[in-house]
Design a protein around this motif. Structure first.
Motif, PDB file in Angstrom:
ATOM      1  N   ALA A   2      40.443  36.800  88.335  1.00  0.00           N
ATOM      2  CA  ALA A   2      40.635  35.791  89.349  1.00  0.00           C
ATOM      3  C   ALA A   2      40.361  34.403  88.794  1.00  0.00           C
ATOM      4  N   GLN A   3      41.088  33.434  89.319  1.00  0.00           N
ATOM      5  CA  GLN A   3      40.811  32.036  89.028  1.00  0.00           C
ATOM      6  C   GLN A   3      39.884  31.526  90.117  1.00  0.00           C
ATOM      7  N   GLU A   5      37.418  28.342  91.745  1.00  0.00           N
ATOM      8  CA  GLU A   5      37.216  26.900  91.783  1.00  0.00           C
ATOM      9  C   GLU A   5      36.106  26.560  92.755  1.00  0.00           C
ATOM     10  N   THR A  23      36.465  29.127  95.841  1.00  0.00           N
ATOM     11  CA  THR A  23      37.735  29.656  96.292  1.00  0.00           C
ATOM     12  C   THR A  23      38.408  30.419  95.163  1.00  0.00           C
ATOM     13  N   ALA A  24      38.832  31.625  95.480  1.00  0.00           N
ATOM     14  CA  ALA A  24      39.510  32.458  94.493  1.00  0.00           C
ATOM     15  C   ALA A  24      40.999  32.504  94.814  1.00  0.00           C
ATOM     16  N   ASP A  25      41.765  32.893  93.809  1.00  0.00           N
ATOM     17  CA  ASP A  25      43.209  33.020  94.025  1.00  0.00           C
ATOM     18  C   ASP A  25      43.497  34.379  94.671  1.00  0.00           C
ATOM     19  N   ASP A  26      44.697  34.834  94.546  1.00  0.00           N
ATOM     20  CA  ASP A  26      45.103  36.060  95.234  1.00  0.00           C
ATOM     21  C   ASP A  26      44.358  37.301  94.754  1.00  0.00           C
ATOM     22  N   TYR A  27      43.607  37.196  93.657  1.00  0.00           N
ATOM     23  CA  TYR A  27      42.851  38.347  93.172  1.00  0.00           C
ATOM     24  C   TYR A  27      41.521  38.508  93.888  1.00  0.00           C
ATOM     25  N   ASN A  77      39.794  33.314 101.201  1.00  0.00           N
ATOM     26  CA  ASN A  77      39.460  33.732  99.831  1.00  0.00           C
ATOM     27  C   ASN A  77      38.287  32.925  99.281  1.00  0.00           C
ATOM     28  N   THR A  78      37.299  32.688 100.105  1.00  0.00           N
ATOM     29  CA  THR A  78      36.233  31.760  99.751  1.00  0.00           C
ATOM     30  C   THR A  78      34.853  32.359 100.006  1.00  0.00           C
ATOM     31  N   SER A 116      34.962  36.555  85.560  1.00  0.00           N
ATOM     32  CA  SER A 116      35.650  35.299  85.836  1.00  0.00           C
ATOM     33  C   SER A 116      34.630  34.272  86.293  1.00  0.00           C
TER      34      SER A 116
END
Length: 127
Positions: A2-3, A5, A23-27, A77-78, A116
């Motif tokens: 996951a990315q 931020e 906040t993560a991406d779709d993963y 996603n947070t 990650s």
């Protein structure tokens, strides 16, 4: 992987509050444990809190228990870190990190459990 931020860092006076967000991406769905770590200038990075993302289990370092609260919003996603009653010793760069395998009391605080990492957000608490 996951990315991640982070956001929400800043400067506050002692006794104040901040809420950090990761906040993560779709993963996000594949993350088992989301942790928060911090690194103060000249010190090693240390674990602050973690949350089992598929349930309600949370973990906290003794230094932040009763002052910090970790929570999540799946729709966004947070994962959040609410920091209350901040102290000058909380000054650090805060990082969020994702573990895709487990979220155990014996390992949540170990950096090598997390695959990650975000870039970090700075928190400064003045006395």
């Amino acid at each position: 992987q996951a990315q991640l931020e982070e956001s929400g860092g800043g400067s506050v006076q002692a006794g104040g509050s901040l809420r950090l967000a990761c906040t993560a991406d779709d993963y996000f769905y594949s993350i088992n444990c989301m942790g928060w770590f911090r690194q103060a200038p000249g010190k090693e990075r240390e674990a602050v809190a973690a949350k089992y993302t598929a349930g309600t289990v949370t973990y906290y370092a003794d230094s932040v228990k009763g002052r910090f609260t970790i929570s999540q919003d799946n729709a966004k996603n947070t994962v959040y870190l609410q920091m209350d009653d901040l102290k000058p010793e909380d000054t650090a760069t805060y990082f969020c990190a994702a573990d895709f395998l487990r979220c155990r009391p014996v390992s949540w605080f170990q950096e090598n459990e997390y695959r990650s990492w975000g870039q970090g957000t700075e928190v400064t608490v003045s006395s």
